[in-house]
Design a protein around this motif. Sequence first.
Motif: not given
Length: 329
Positions: A160, A184, A186-189
């Motif tokens: 990221t 992170k 939450e940054a997968k998408e």
Amino acid sequence: MEAFKALIVDRTQDGGHRCEVGLLDKERLPQGELLVRVAYSSLNYKDALAAAPNGGIVKAYPFVPGIDLAGTVVSSEDDRFREGDEIVATGYELGVSHFGGYGEYARIPADWAVPLPSGLTLKEAMIYGTAGFTAALSVQALRDNGVYPEGGPVLVTGATGGVGSVAVAILAKLGYEVTASTGKPEAKEELLQLGAHSVIDRNELTPASARSLDKQRWAGVVDCVGGKSLATVLAGVKYGGTVAASGLTGGTDLPTTVLPFILRGVRLIGIDSVFVPMPARRKTWELLATKYRPDKLRELSSEIPLDDIPAAMAVMLAGRSKGRIVVKL
């Protein structure tokens, strides 16, 4: 332009520290053959350290940080450049010991300037900046050492961050199966949208008990982390694979053994973007404008004005920033 806006880092009379936007006289600019009207810069971890009270980067004050800049030549004392030429400058001493890109104007040596490649705008050049340039050098190191898409998955650590996110996008553009590692979740998408085939948690790369040799998983690796994570990664690289290492957010120690190198022929390539010779530098920028250009280049970044740099630096130093941050001058 006798006075212009710039982010000025300075020591106060009482021994304190300040980092704020102010006016700078043209005469305060350092020596150089090119006077440049800066259109865009970018925010990097080194910039945040340069503006910090004890960042260990800046040695003399007052100072203007910014290790990247893209802009238009206002005047030139070098035959290679003319007024109106668009140029990119990264690395060397820019933003370290020589006033950098966080001002509306900059004066730099002509030897540091790269003509803006056809196909890139000044803003797009700073979406890349030093991070994108480093990512391209890392990808090229893999390819120079025989790591191609048909060889199997490639790993990007610290995916990221600036270098990592651009590396994911470039590798995906070139047809690689990319595994992105991040802390992170939450940054997968976002990483999947950049082109990653899969996303893993960075904790997988820092097990409680590391092995000198592990299951062969990666044909190649772009490592932006270093430390114990890099040691684990080396143990899992396939026979003849290559790791391009450019980061140290995970530490500078490398607790590994020689086994990956002498039993599997693994190559560990160090990537430095600061003093790359000009022929290779220009070639890499041409690749970023053409073959390496991601389909979603502009989605890699967010944009801030000069006045917002200090707040963005605080977020970066806290480890909460994502992707590339472009500074509009």
